[in-house]
Design a protein around this motif. Structure first.
Motif, PDB file in Angstrom:
ATOM      1  N   THR A  82       0.832  -1.203   0.000  1.00  0.00           N
ATOM      2  CA  THR A  82       0.000   0.000   0.000  1.00  0.00           C
ATOM      3  C   THR A  82       0.867   1.253   0.000  1.00  0.00           C
ATOM      4  O   THR A  82       0.460   2.297  -0.510  1.00  0.00           O
ATOM      5  CB  THR A  82      -0.966   0.019   1.191  1.00  0.00           C
ATOM      6  N   PHE A  83       2.082   1.157   0.559  1.00  0.00           N
ATOM      7  CA  PHE A  83       2.980   2.302   0.614  1.00  0.00           C
ATOM      8  C   PHE A  83       3.870   2.301  -0.621  1.00  0.00           C
ATOM      9  O   PHE A  83       4.957   1.728  -0.653  1.00  0.00           O
ATOM     10  CB  PHE A  83       3.831   2.237   1.890  1.00  0.00           C
ATOM     11  N   ASP A 103       0.357  -3.892   4.272  1.00  0.00           N
ATOM     12  CA  ASP A 103       1.054  -2.893   5.073  1.00  0.00           C
ATOM     13  C   ASP A 103       2.565  -3.084   4.946  1.00  0.00           C
ATOM     14  O   ASP A 103       3.044  -4.034   4.328  1.00  0.00           O
ATOM     15  CB  ASP A 103       0.605  -2.993   6.529  1.00  0.00           C
ATOM     16  N   CYS A 104       3.319  -2.161   5.568  1.00  0.00           N
ATOM     17  CA  CYS A 104       4.774  -2.189   5.424  1.00  0.00           C
ATOM     18  C   CYS A 104       5.460  -2.352   6.773  1.00  0.00           C
ATOM     19  O   CYS A 104       4.857  -2.181   7.837  1.00  0.00           O
ATOM     20  CB  CYS A 104       5.260  -0.926   4.729  1.00  0.00           C
ATOM     21  N   TRP A 318       1.450   8.431  -0.627  1.00  0.00           N
ATOM     22  CA  TRP A 318       0.174   8.260   0.056  1.00  0.00           C
ATOM     23  C   TRP A 318      -0.313   6.839  -0.207  1.00  0.00           C
ATOM     24  O   TRP A 318      -0.131   6.305  -1.297  1.00  0.00           O
ATOM     25  CB  TRP A 318      -0.849   9.268  -0.451  1.00  0.00           C
ATOM     26  N   CYS A 319      -0.928   6.225   0.792  1.00  0.00           N
ATOM     27  CA  CYS A 319      -1.279   4.809   0.710  1.00  0.00           C
ATOM     28  C   CYS A 319      -2.255   4.513  -0.426  1.00  0.00           C
ATOM     29  O   CYS A 319      -3.173   5.288  -0.696  1.00  0.00           O
ATOM     30  CB  CYS A 319      -1.905   4.348   2.015  1.00  0.00           C
ATOM     31  N   HIS A 337      -4.292   0.047   7.157  1.00  0.00           N
ATOM     32  CA  HIS A 337      -2.905  -0.414   7.223  1.00  0.00           C
ATOM     33  C   HIS A 337      -2.149   0.636   8.035  1.00  0.00           C
ATOM     34  O   HIS A 337      -1.563   1.569   7.478  1.00  0.00           O
ATOM     35  CB  HIS A 337      -2.331  -0.574   5.812  1.00  0.00           C
ATOM     36  N   ALA A 340       1.690   2.030   7.405  1.00  0.00           N
ATOM     37  CA  ALA A 340       1.828   2.851   6.196  1.00  0.00           C
ATOM     38  C   ALA A 340       1.071   4.170   6.333  1.00  0.00           C
ATOM     39  O   ALA A 340       1.542   5.216   5.862  1.00  0.00           O
ATOM     40  CB  ALA A 340       1.338   2.073   4.984  1.00  0.00           C
ATOM     41  N   GLU A 341      -0.088   4.136   6.957  1.00  0.00           N
ATOM     42  CA  GLU A 341      -0.875   5.361   7.138  1.00  0.00           C
ATOM     43  C   GLU A 341      -0.091   6.383   7.963  1.00  0.00           C
ATOM     44  O   GLU A 341      -0.063   7.579   7.637  1.00  0.00           O
ATOM     45  CB  GLU A 341      -2.205   5.037   7.811  1.00  0.00           C
ATOM     46  N   ALA A 344       2.934   7.712   5.917  1.00  0.00           N
ATOM     47  CA  ALA A 344       2.497   8.624   4.861  1.00  0.00           C
ATOM     48  C   ALA A 344       2.167  10.012   5.408  1.00  0.00           C
ATOM     49  O   ALA A 344       2.396  11.021   4.731  1.00  0.00           O
ATOM     50  CB  ALA A 344       1.279   8.046   4.154  1.00  0.00           C
TER      51      ALA A 344
END
Length: 373
Positions: A82-83, A103-104, A318-319, A337, A340-341, A344
């Motif tokens: 997502t990232f 997610d990361c 941005w995710c 997520h 990552a949120e 970001a």
């Protein structure tokens, strides 16, 4: 007089770029038919440990063609981080496929094997590995999973020119890999991209797709729709000169990272890039920082304050699961997520271009210290 503004990126063109461009002009080979195209494709393939390179107009279309060429069926799912940049999700969607975001890792900012495993469904057919900002994805466990499950692998190495994973070049993994040559990359052609593979038949297909799928015997009769995504000889000439200096470029970027670290080592209100993992040393494509939770403002405000001090910055990606365009299309709805949120919203990068001076690094670091004081 106030010091000059420090741009977030300035490319370095101090090799044989002028000589090679002059050769293009002198000989008249300025289109996609010129000899520098093959030289550049071969040089990048060699640098990435690949058999074939196919030069295209930019990194985004490289992903478009790479995903399309794999022959996945409409409705198949592709796991992506997502990232990342929108180009990754766009290539999946344009091919009629379904992006599934993961997610990361909070320290490397890359996708993880745990995230990939949790995202697998009966419709999963491919994984898009995207190396983020300076450190590669931890590849071995994900590639092993893909091999066992028969998943296709697309490796987006857009930011990883000259980086390695356990000693092997980034861009050498998966069914296909892609690079970008935007001006902030370690190798630039102004705009440009490349798709790489070890598969002879796939390489031929990629070359056909980037050239409108012209037929060898009947040029203007088409069995398939392709792209007009040909790189020009002028761009490739720049690229050849840039690849010749890639080892020096990598060392320059790592030196920039070390200097920033030395200036910011006592600043405890931001998380700095991880210098190394057990599989790679950071290549510092950009020098990114993430604000700690005790900082009472977000990345957007930090960047505004730095701009007032004459320091250029750029926000983090941005995710994908929060992209309005993808949500309107019904993808990744109601997902969260959190790692990552947070990154970001609280992450950005400082000036990181190859032409950056020691004084500009010091000024940029000092400005960050001041806004966090």
């Amino acid at each position: 007089m106030s010091p000059a503004f420090v741009p977030v990126n300035t490319p370095l063109l101090d090799g044989k770029e002028t000589e090679y461009l002059a050769e293009c002009i002198r000989t008249g080979w300025i289109s996609s038919e010129g000899p520098f195209i093959k030289r550049f494709e071969e040089a990048m393939a060699s640098a990435a440990g690949r058999r074939h390179g196919v030069a295209v107009t930019n990194g985004s279309v490289a992903l478009d063609i790479a995903v399309h060429a794999l022959g996945l069926e409409p409705g198949d799912e592709v796991i992506i981080p997502t990232f990342t940049i929108i180009s990754c999700a766009a290539a999946v969607v344009r091919a009629g496929l379904i992006p599934v975001a993961v997610d990361c890792d909070p320290t490397t900012w890359n996708m993880t094997i745990e995230g990939v495993e949790a995202a697998i469904t009966p419709r999963t057919r491919a994984i898009m590995l995207v190396h983020i900002y300076g450190l590669p994805v931890d590849l071995d466990p994900i590639l092993e999973l893909a091999r066992k499950r028969g998943f296709k692998v697309i490796e987006d190495a857009a930011e990883m020119h000259g980086q390695t994973y356990r000693g092997a070049p980034c861009g050498s993994f998966g069914d296909v890999s892609t690079f970008s040559f935007y001006p902030n990359k370690h190798v630039t052609t102004g705009e440009g991209g490349m798709i790489l593979t070890d598969d002879d038949a796939l390489a031929d297909r990629l070359a056909s797709l980037r050239n409108l799928c012209f037929q060898p015997q009947q040029r203007f009769i088409h069995e398939e729709l392709g792209w007009n995504a040909r790189m020009t000889n002028l761009q490739a000439a720049l690229g050849v000169a840039q690849v010749e200096r890639l080892p020096q470029t990598v060392e320059t970027k790592r030196r920039i990272g070390r200097l920033y670290d030395s200036h910011l080592e006592n600043v405890d209100r931001v998380r700095r890039p991880v210098p190394r993992t057990n599989y790679a040393d950071n290549i510092y494509w950009v020098y990114g920082v993430v604000l700690n939770d005790d900082v009472p403002f977000d990345a957007k405000e930090a960047m505004r304050r730095l701009a007032e001090k004459g320091i250029g910055t750029r926000p983090f990606f941005w995710c994908m699961h929060e992209q309005p365009v993808l949500r309107r299309m019904g993808f990744m709805l109601n997902e969260q997520h959190p790692i990552a949120e947070r990154i970001a919203r609280r992450g950005f990068y400082l000036p990181s271009g190859l032409a950056l001076t020691d004084d500009e690094i010091a000024r940029s670091a000092q400005a960050l210290r001041e806004i966090l004081a």
